[in-house]
Design an enzyme around this catalytic site. Structure first.
Site, mmCIF file in Angstrom:
data_model
loop_
_atom_site.group_PDB
_atom_site.id
_atom_site.type_symbol
_atom_site.label_atom_id
_atom_site.label_comp_id
_atom_site.label_asym_id
_atom_site.label_seq_id
_atom_site.Cartn_x
_atom_site.Cartn_y
_atom_site.Cartn_z
ATOM 1 N N GLN A 1 -2.544 3.093 9.809
ATOM 2 C CA GLN A 1 -1.194 3.090 9.268
ATOM 3 C C GLN A 1 -0.311 3.871 10.153
ATOM 4 O O GLN A 1 0.862 3.530 9.983
ATOM 5 C CB GLN A 1 -1.317 3.509 7.813
ATOM 6 C CG GLN A 1 -2.023 2.636 6.883
ATOM 7 C CD GLN A 1 -3.653 2.864 6.801
ATOM 8 O OE1 GLN A 1 -4.280 3.329 7.737
ATOM 9 N NE2 GLN A 1 -4.177 2.660 5.542
ATOM 10 N N ASN B 1 -5.715 12.324 -0.142
ATOM 11 C CA ASN B 1 -4.768 11.725 1.105
ATOM 12 C C ASN B 1 -5.543 10.725 1.984
ATOM 13 O O ASN B 1 -6.865 10.950 1.755
ATOM 14 C CB ASN B 1 -3.620 12.465 1.604
ATOM 15 C CG ASN B 1 -2.698 11.672 2.119
ATOM 16 O OD1 ASN B 1 -2.029 10.396 1.588
ATOM 17 N ND2 ASN B 1 -2.356 11.893 3.315
ATOM 18 N N ARG C 1 -7.532 -0.801 -6.714
ATOM 19 C CA ARG C 1 -7.911 0.428 -6.098
ATOM 20 C C ARG C 1 -8.029 1.744 -6.831
ATOM 21 O O ARG C 1 -7.244 1.811 -7.753
ATOM 22 C CB ARG C 1 -6.723 0.559 -4.892
ATOM 23 C CG ARG C 1 -6.719 -0.409 -3.849
ATOM 24 C CD ARG C 1 -5.604 -0.023 -2.784
ATOM 25 N NE ARG C 1 -6.290 0.773 -1.843
ATOM 26 C CZ ARG C 1 -5.554 1.422 -0.712
ATOM 27 N NH1 ARG C 1 -4.468 1.283 -0.596
ATOM 28 N NH2 ARG C 1 -6.271 2.164 -0.101
ATOM 29 N N ARG D 1 0.810 -1.072 0.135
ATOM 30 C CA ARG D 1 -0.050 -0.171 -0.087
ATOM 31 C C ARG D 1 0.699 1.121 -0.102
ATOM 32 O O ARG D 1 2.223 1.061 0.099
ATOM 33 C CB ARG D 1 -0.997 0.198 1.225
ATOM 34 C CG ARG D 1 -0.550 -0.503 2.320
ATOM 35 C CD ARG D 1 0.020 0.286 3.549
ATOM 36 N NE ARG D 1 -0.405 1.737 3.608
ATOM 37 C CZ ARG D 1 0.831 2.630 3.479
ATOM 38 N NH1 ARG D 1 2.074 2.100 3.643
ATOM 39 N NH2 ARG D 1 0.456 3.808 3.627
ATOM 40 N N ASP E 1 -2.375 10.829 -2.510
ATOM 41 C CA ASP E 1 -2.506 9.535 -3.575
ATOM 42 C C ASP E 1 -3.070 10.342 -5.006
ATOM 43 O O ASP E 1 -2.892 9.436 -5.981
ATOM 44 C CB ASP E 1 -3.878 9.049 -2.883
ATOM 45 C CG ASP E 1 -3.323 8.178 -1.800
ATOM 46 O OD1 ASP E 1 -3.110 8.839 -0.544
ATOM 47 O OD2 ASP E 1 -2.793 6.777 -1.995
HETATM 48 O O1 MRU Z 1 -4.769 3.276 2.090
HETATM 49 P P1 MRU Z 1 -3.445 3.492 2.161
HETATM 50 O O2 MRU Z 1 -2.681 3.015 3.252
HETATM 51 O O3 MRU Z 1 -2.701 2.888 0.768
HETATM 52 O O4 MRU Z 1 -2.866 5.081 2.120
HETATM 53 C C1 MRU Z 1 -1.938 5.604 1.833
HETATM 54 C C2 MRU Z 1 -1.721 7.035 1.869
HETATM 55 O O5 MRU Z 1 -2.849 7.915 2.027
HETATM 56 C C3 MRU Z 1 -0.394 7.690 1.774
HETATM 57 O O6 MRU Z 1 -0.436 8.714 2.517
HETATM 58 C C4 MRU Z 1 -0.159 7.954 0.423
HETATM 59 O O7 MRU Z 1 -0.237 6.750 -0.464
HETATM 60 C C5 MRU Z 1 1.119 8.455 -0.010
HETATM 61 S S1 MRU Z 1 2.444 7.133 0.386
HETATM 62 C C6 MRU Z 1 3.891 8.048 -0.157
#
Ligand code: MRU
Length: 352
Positions: A202, A253, A94, A51, A243
């Protein structure tokens, strides 16, 4: 353990499998999975075993290469059509992080742009392209780290949300890259506050784990403690990842980021978004156009609890991301430099 030795997504030594660190098991267990089938890779992305926007892009690129490797045909049109089908499957895993479709489009473009070559050569080109995506991601994170370090002073308190660290990229991370750059420069006194990041934690499971392993002064806070932490003057700067960034600077994000941005504005704290060019989507004009992933309600009601914590049948919303308005962003730290408002103009000047 040095977190920079962990590999979020890489090709196996024999070149026949995607090796990912299963992030759902962290921080308790460091376990690598070796994946070969497109469906397995889709599952790993969907379940957040791998992820973070850049790491998803790298995993998808290798996923498509492995799909190509498994195609037993010399017919170029059959090969390209099966490749497109595999790309569609991976792309559906995703929706929000644009790195996924960006990496797949780059891979498909490589194959289609060289369609006159024999299939065996197309496979080699795809391997090279996936390797390049991964290597460029490392270089981009390094550059973001250098530019971000220029905004920090020794002793600063940094607040971050979710995990945009080495685990979320090929190496170094985006929002945490300046912290790794500071460590390399011999700074020992940065303080990082990690939002735990409900519902999938996370921040608690990944950011706290990697920063603590790196020897950084790390403090975990619940998401609803960010305001109090800022009010006490403990936070000098907010650094987050992203993202998908639109042309006007609105960006998606992890859910909760927009609240952090609003708090930072309230307390007069600079709010920077660390954004590799692979996450900037100039085809979208504003945040309303970003597709937001909805995830299963069980992630909110029971996933990280020993027992379910919510009544059966209660309605649950579980958007995985939110959109932060560009006017709340101080700047975007990119590999080309720091973009300041108006972002549209700055992004175009950087050639995005
Ligand atoms: O759902 P996730 O854990 O993939 O979400 C990740 C994030 O929101 C991060 O902040 C984003 O992907 C940037 S990673 C460098």
């Amino acid at each position: 353990m040095d977190p920079l030795t962990l590999e979020s997504a890489a090709l196996s030594a024999d070149g026949r499998a995607l090796v990912i660190l299963d992030q759902t098991l962290l921080p308790g267990e460091v376990k690598y999975l070796s994946l070969t089938e497109t469906d397995e890779i889709v599952e790993a992305i969907r379940a957040l075993r791998v992820r973070g926007a850049p790491a998803i892009g790298v995993a998808a690129a290798y996923g498509l290469y492995l799909a190509a490797l498994g195609l037993d045909t010399e017919d170029r049109e059959n090969f390209l059509s099966s490749l497109r089908q595999a790309a569609d499957k991976l792309n559906a895993s995703r929706p929000t992080a644009v790195n996924l479709s960006w990496a797949l489009a780059r891979m498909l473009g490589t194959a289609e742009g060289n369609r006159a070559l024999p299939v065996a050569e197309l496979k080699s080109l795809l391997r090279r392209e996936a390797d390049a995506i991964r290597e460029e991601d490392i270089a981009i994170s390094r550059a973001i780290g250098r530019f971000g370090l220029g905004l920090l002073r020794p002793g600063d308190g940094i607040l971050t949300h979710c995990n945009a660290g080495t685990l979320a990229t090929a190496k170094y991370g985006t929002a945490l890259a300046p912290v790794y750059a500071a460590l390399e420069a011999g700074w020992t006194d940065l303080r990082v506050y990690c939002d735990e990041t409900r519902p999938l934690l996370q921040g608690a499971r990944l950011t706290a784990f990697e920063l603590q392993s790196a020897g950084v002064d790390t403090t975990l806070i619940c998401d609803n403690m960010a305001s109090a932490t800022m009010a006490k003057g403990k936070v000098d700067i907010v650094l987050v990842g992203c993202d998908r960034v639109c042309a006007n600077g609105d960006f998606a994000n992890k859910i909760g980021t927009s609240g952090v941005a609003i708090l930072a504005r309230h307390y007069g704290i600079p709010f920077y978004v660390c954004a590799p060019s692979s996450t900037i989507d100039m085809s979208l004009s504003c945040g309303e156009e970003i597709p937001i992933e909805e995830r299963p309600p069980e992630e909110v009601t029971e996933l990280w609890y020993a027992h379910r914590m919510a009544p059966e049948r209660v309605k649950v919303d579980n958007p995985a991301f939110d959109v932060t308005a560009h006017r709340l962003v101080t700047g975007f730290i990119t590999e080309k430099g720091i973009a300041y408002p108006p972002f549209d103009k700055a992004f175009r000047e950087f050639g995005f």
